[in-house]
Structure formats: C-alpha cells, structure tokens
Design a protein around this motif. Structure first.
Motif, short mmCIF file in Angstrom:
data_model
loop_
_atom_site.label_atom_id
_atom_site.label_comp_id
_atom_site.label_asym_id
_atom_site.label_seq_id
_atom_site.Cartn_x
_atom_site.Cartn_y
_atom_site.Cartn_z
N GLN A 69 -0.89 -5.50 3.02
CA GLN A 69 -1.44 -6.84 2.89
C GLN A 69 -2.82 -6.88 3.57
O GLN A 69 -3.04 -6.19 4.57
CB GLN A 69 -0.52 -7.87 3.53
CG GLN A 69 0.81 -8.08 2.81
CD GLN A 69 1.86 -8.66 3.75
OE1 GLN A 69 2.31 -7.99 4.67
NE2 GLN A 69 2.25 -9.90 3.51
N SER A 91 -3.54 -7.74 7.66
CA SER A 91 -2.22 -7.27 8.08
C SER A 91 -2.28 -6.71 9.49
O SER A 91 -3.36 -6.45 10.04
CB SER A 91 -1.69 -6.20 7.12
OG SER A 91 -2.48 -5.02 7.22
N CYS A 131 -4.58 -11.27 0.48
CA CYS A 131 -3.73 -12.44 0.73
C CYS A 131 -4.61 -13.55 1.28
O CYS A 131 -5.11 -13.45 2.41
CB CYS A 131 -2.60 -12.10 1.71
SG CYS A 131 -1.47 -10.81 1.11
N PHE A 135 0.12 -14.50 -0.79
CA PHE A 135 0.96 -13.51 -1.47
C PHE A 135 0.10 -12.86 -2.56
O PHE A 135 -0.51 -13.56 -3.37
CB PHE A 135 2.20 -14.14 -2.09
CG PHE A 135 3.16 -13.14 -2.67
CD1 PHE A 135 4.07 -12.48 -1.86
CD2 PHE A 135 3.13 -12.83 -4.03
CE1 PHE A 135 4.95 -11.54 -2.38
CE2 PHE A 135 4.00 -11.89 -4.57
CZ PHE A 135 4.91 -11.24 -3.74
N ILE A 170 4.66 0.58 0.29
CA ILE A 170 4.10 -0.76 0.38
C ILE A 170 4.53 -1.36 1.72
O ILE A 170 5.72 -1.59 1.96
CB ILE A 170 4.62 -1.67 -0.76
CG1 ILE A 170 4.27 -1.07 -2.13
CG2 ILE A 170 4.04 -3.07 -0.63
CD1 ILE A 170 4.99 -1.76 -3.29
N PHE A 195 4.84 -4.47 4.02
CA PHE A 195 4.86 -5.92 3.79
C PHE A 195 5.53 -6.60 4.96
O PHE A 195 6.66 -6.27 5.33
CB PHE A 195 5.60 -6.23 2.49
CG PHE A 195 5.33 -7.61 1.97
CD1 PHE A 195 4.28 -7.84 1.09
CD2 PHE A 195 6.09 -8.70 2.37
CE1 PHE A 195 4.00 -9.12 0.62
CE2 PHE A 195 5.83 -9.97 1.92
CZ PHE A 195 4.78 -10.18 1.03
N CYS A 196 4.83 -7.56 5.56
CA CYS A 196 5.33 -8.27 6.74
C CYS A 196 5.54 -9.74 6.39
O CYS A 196 4.61 -10.41 5.93
CB CYS A 196 4.33 -8.14 7.88
SG CYS A 196 4.79 -9.01 9.40
N SER A 197 6.76 -10.24 6.62
CA SER A 197 7.05 -11.66 6.38
C SER A 197 8.14 -12.13 7.35
O SER A 197 9.20 -11.49 7.42
CB SER A 197 7.50 -11.88 4.93
OG SER A 197 7.79 -13.24 4.70
N ASN A 229 4.33 -13.35 8.12
CA ASN A 229 3.21 -12.43 8.26
C ASN A 229 2.48 -12.57 9.59
O ASN A 229 2.26 -13.67 10.08
CB ASN A 229 2.23 -12.65 7.11
CG ASN A 229 1.03 -11.74 7.18
OD1 ASN A 229 -0.03 -12.12 7.64
ND2 ASN A 229 1.21 -10.51 6.73
N LEU A 257 8.24 -8.81 -5.66
CA LEU A 257 7.86 -7.60 -4.91
C LEU A 257 8.86 -6.48 -5.12
O LEU A 257 8.48 -5.31 -5.34
CB LEU A 257 7.72 -7.93 -3.42
CG LEU A 257 7.30 -6.79 -2.51
CD1 LEU A 257 5.89 -6.32 -2.85
CD2 LEU A 257 7.38 -7.20 -1.04
N ILE A 280 9.30 -0.01 -0.15
CA ILE A 280 8.77 -1.11 0.65
C ILE A 280 9.18 -0.91 2.11
O ILE A 280 10.37 -0.73 2.41
CB ILE A 280 9.31 -2.47 0.17
CG1 ILE A 280 8.94 -2.71 -1.30
CG2 ILE A 280 8.80 -3.61 1.05
CD1 ILE A 280 9.72 -3.87 -1.93
N TYR A 327 9.47 -3.13 5.05
CA TYR A 327 9.48 -4.58 5.27
C TYR A 327 9.60 -4.87 6.75
O TYR A 327 10.59 -4.51 7.41
CB TYR A 327 10.63 -5.20 4.49
CG TYR A 327 10.62 -6.71 4.43
CD1 TYR A 327 9.82 -7.37 3.49
CD2 TYR A 327 11.41 -7.49 5.27
CE1 TYR A 327 9.82 -8.76 3.41
CE2 TYR A 327 11.40 -8.87 5.20
CZ TYR A 327 10.60 -9.50 4.26
OH TYR A 327 10.58 -10.87 4.18
#
Length: 462
Positions: free
Chosen positions: A184, A187, A219, A226, A238, A240-242, A244, A259, A270, A272
């Motif tokens: 992202q 990030s 983003c 997103f 990939i 991906f932080c949520s 974020n 995603l 991913i 995550y």
C-alpha cells in the motif's frame, strides 16, 4: 682533587628551574661539599606531527542491498530530530505524538502474571529453559480461540514471536530475493525496507521517490484508501495492513473479498498485518480469514504491542494456515517453521505468561479499557484538527489520525509543528510517496499531554 676540595659543578636541567640561583649544601658521611649553582638553560620540547593514521579495512564488501536504502529508518530519524530540538530548546516541554509507542501502564492482571512466572524461575519446580520455538501450547490455543474462533484456524497454525515487525523480516527470508512485492502507498516502512535489504527491489528512483521492482498500490482519500486493483500489476507477495498504519483506514468486507480474489487470480500470497484490529469500531473484518478462501492465499501477523502496552515486553504472532502452499505444493508453514527454528529460540517465557493473562476474561476487559482510553484520545485530536478546518482521516478504527496539508511538504509541516509547538508528529512522506502532504498524529499519549498538544495546535493554526 681531594674530597675536601670545593667543587664547582654546573647543573643543567630541561625540566626544572628550581635549582637556579640557589646554593645547596650536601652532607656526605665524611665531609660537607658546597655546590654553587649556575643559571639554567631551558630546553624546548617540540612535538613532531605524527603521520596520519590509515584506517584498516577488511576485504569484505558491504551488502549492496543495504546500500540502496536512502536514509535511516523513519522512526529513529524522527527521534533524532526530537533530540536535536531538545538540545536547541532544553527547557521546552516536548510532547511526542509521533512514534506509535504506548504510554499507559500495563494492566496489573497482566503484570502480576508475568511477575509470578518470573519468580517461579527462581525455584526448582518453576524453572524452565528453552521453550518451543513456535510458542507455548496454552498461549497458541488461547490466540486461536480468542481471535480466530470459527474461522478454521488451529493452534498449530499459530507461531508466537517477539512481535509482528520481527516476523515480517522472517517471512522475507522465507520468500527469498527472487519474489516481487506490492505494498500500500502509504504503508508501514518495514515492508519496503525489508524487501530492499533482501534484494527484491531495484534501485531507488529519485525522480518518483520509489524503488524499482515494487508495485506501489496508491491509497488516497479519493479511493477510500483502498487501491484500484484493476490498475495493480501482478506480484508474488502483497503486503496489506488493515486497519492501516499510517492512514487509520480499515478495509471493508467487500474490499477484502476483492483482495482475496485478486490474489487467487494472480497466484499471489497476501501478508496481512492486523496489528490494530482491536481498535476497530466499524463492523468490518478483524481478520483476513473472515473472507472465504483466504486461507489458501493469505497469512496474518499481529501483536500484543498496541493492545496491552507490550511495545517493550515484545510479544506477537503469525498465522500460517496449512492450506497455504507454494507453487510446487510445499506448505508455506513448513518453511516458516524452519526459519523460526533456525533464527529464533522462542518468545520469552515471561512475555508469554503475560500474553496468556491478556487473553483471560479479566485481561481482555483490561486491554479493552486501555484501548478505549487511546480511542478517546483520537476523538480529541480529530475534533481539534476538524475545528481548524483541516481534512482529517483515520482515528475511528486505529490509534492514528491522518491530517491533510495540501500542497505542503510533510517534513516541512513536521518541522513547523515541532519548532512552534514543541510537539512531535510523523511526516506522511516517511511512509511512502503517497503520504506526501499528510502528517500522522498518534493517539498514544497521556491525556494531559494530548490536551496540551491540541491546545498548541489551535494556537498555531487558528
């Protein structure tokens, strides 16, 4: 000449003029001898300059990948500037809302469990040495039942560690240098920096402020933070932080479903990062494994740091489902286990006792109270900047407030706030090119400090 004769002796010294212009009488065993002194000549000692020392160098080349990194890691750089500011203004009351470090005491129900475990180590019955590298079974079981109940995650899918940040680098070792990555933008810097160090990237491109061979998934407020996956190129990994870090935004169920499908279509994995899941207020997924099919394309890393104030205690975990396979069918979990057993001797048994206490009914209640306190801080910060007319994002689902300063350099805004209010924030560009024009304000702080900082913000930007 007999010993009774008067001897005149000239005494010369380069170090003492004490003898000059004096007459000394020396008493021998048999006779007295009188020695008249003469004036002394002084010798000057002149130091000759030493030849300049040549530094000894080994024949070992520096890691060229580390040399690609453009500057120090973001948060030590922020700390360095804070220290320089304190040197300039030694009497200033500097308030830190920059580095996301917790400030409130760890609840006693948790520390008492750690103290009990520590004391037990001084007894024959309670002593333990090396533990399982993957973590103690009771803690792994508690993590599975607390955070992944009814999601098909079992205790042996969970690897307990000394924190999510450390696990990110261990995962990079698993993936190796020949993979491509997406992040992202903006990030958490550890994803990009660890990729650079591993040799997964090209050189830094100053004109666009990005590393080659990284897919930056933009983003922005316009896309709801997103990425438009239709414009994202295929990569192996990939990140991906949520919710974020730094934007504070949380992906919806629909977005995470997209995603997961995107990863399946491209055969990607991913990584995550759910380190802030307990801060969520919205009814959005707390775990990627809430999405059907995610166990085949994703792993998840998390931490007790921001839940229980364990930033110094160090305790986290990574979930690697058995269903996650490499292209040759080999389980990712087995390779991760190999790296863990090679590079790590397991989390501290005292920390793990604290982690188990965190997940007791009393511990969970205490953690939620501390998290609630920080969320109240975010509300105060959000209200402050909104009252000043700023566009503000985040805060609702994460302990970070993302403030927009359109048309301005993030580092310039950081410096302005520090110089004029003595408050430390974090420049958005430190999280990537997509963070330019933003500043991240952390809600980790004592209430009186947050209120004082907001008072100063109002004085500066009124």
């Amino acid at each position: 000449m007999s010993s009774s004769s008067l001897l005149q002796i000239s005494i010369s010294s380069s170090s003492s003029a004490f003898f000059a212009n004096h007459k000394f009488t020396f008493n021998s065993r048999a006779n007295n001898v009188s020695l008249p002194a003469k004036a002394i000549s002084i010798c000057k000692c002149v130091a000759t300059p030493q030849a300049e020392k040549t530094e000894y160098k080994t024949h070992v080349s520096r890691n060229a990948n580390i040399a690609k990194l453009q500057a120090g890691y973001l948060f030590p750089e922020v700390a360095r500037r804070r220290a320089a500011h304190l040197q300039k203004y030694p009497d200033a009351q500097v308030i830190s809302l920059g580095i996301g470090d917790t400030t409130e005491p760890i609840p006693e129900v948790i520390t008492s469990a750690m103290a009990k475990r520590a004391h037990a180590l001084s007894t024959l019955e309670g002593y333990s040495g090396y533990g399982a590298e993957q973590g103690e079974k009771p803690l792994r079981a508690a993590i599975a039942s607390t955070f992944y109940d009814n999601l098909g995650i079992e205790e042996d899918d969970i690897f307990v560690s000394d924190g999510a940040k450390c696990d990110i680098s261990r995962l990079q070792v698993v993936f190796g240098s020949n993979v491509t990555i997406a992040v992202q933008d903006p990030s958490y810097p550890a994803y990009v920096d660890s990729s650079v160090i591993m040799g997964q990237t090209g050189q830094y491109q100053k004109d666009v402020e990005k590393f080659g061979n990284i897919e930056y998934m933009r983003c922005t407020p316009e896309n709801g933070f997103f990425p438009d996956l239709r414009t994202v190129a295929r990569t192996d990994i990939i990140f991906f932080c949520s919710p974020n870090n730094p934007t504070g935004s949380a992906a919806t169920r629909e977005q995470l479903t997209q995603l997961v499908q995107f990863a399946k279509d491209n055969g990607s994995i991913i990584v995550y990062d759910s380190a802030y899941a307990m801060y969520m207020s919205d009814d959005d997924p707390r775990s990627i494994f809430e999405i059907p099919g995610a166990k085949e394309v994703a792993l998840e890393t998390s931490s007790f740091s921001k839940y229980a104030g364990f930033t110094g205690v160090r305790l986290g975990w990574t979930v690697v489902p058995k269903q996650l396979l490499f292209s040759d069918g080999f389980p990712v979990a087995k390779d991760f286990n190999r790296i863990v057993c090679t590079c790590f001797n397991g989390a501290s048994n005292i920390s793990q006792a604290g982690g188990l206490a965190c997940l007791s009914p009393e511990g969970l209640k205490a953690m939620r109270e501390v998290i609630g306190f920080y969320k109240e801080n975010t509300e105060i910060i959000v209200e402050t900047f909104e009252s000043l007319g700023f566009k503000v994002y985040g805060g609702k689902n994460a302990p970070y407030v993302w403030v927009h300063f359109p048309g301005r350099s993030s580092w310039d805004v950081f410096s302005e706030i520090l110089e004029k209010t003595h408050v430390v924030t974090t420049p958005g560009s430190g999280f990537g090119f997509g963070g330019e024009g933003f500043v991240r304000v952390s809600a980790f702080g004592h209430r009186k400090n947050v209120l004082e900082a907001c008072k100063r913000f109002k004085q500066l930007y009124k």
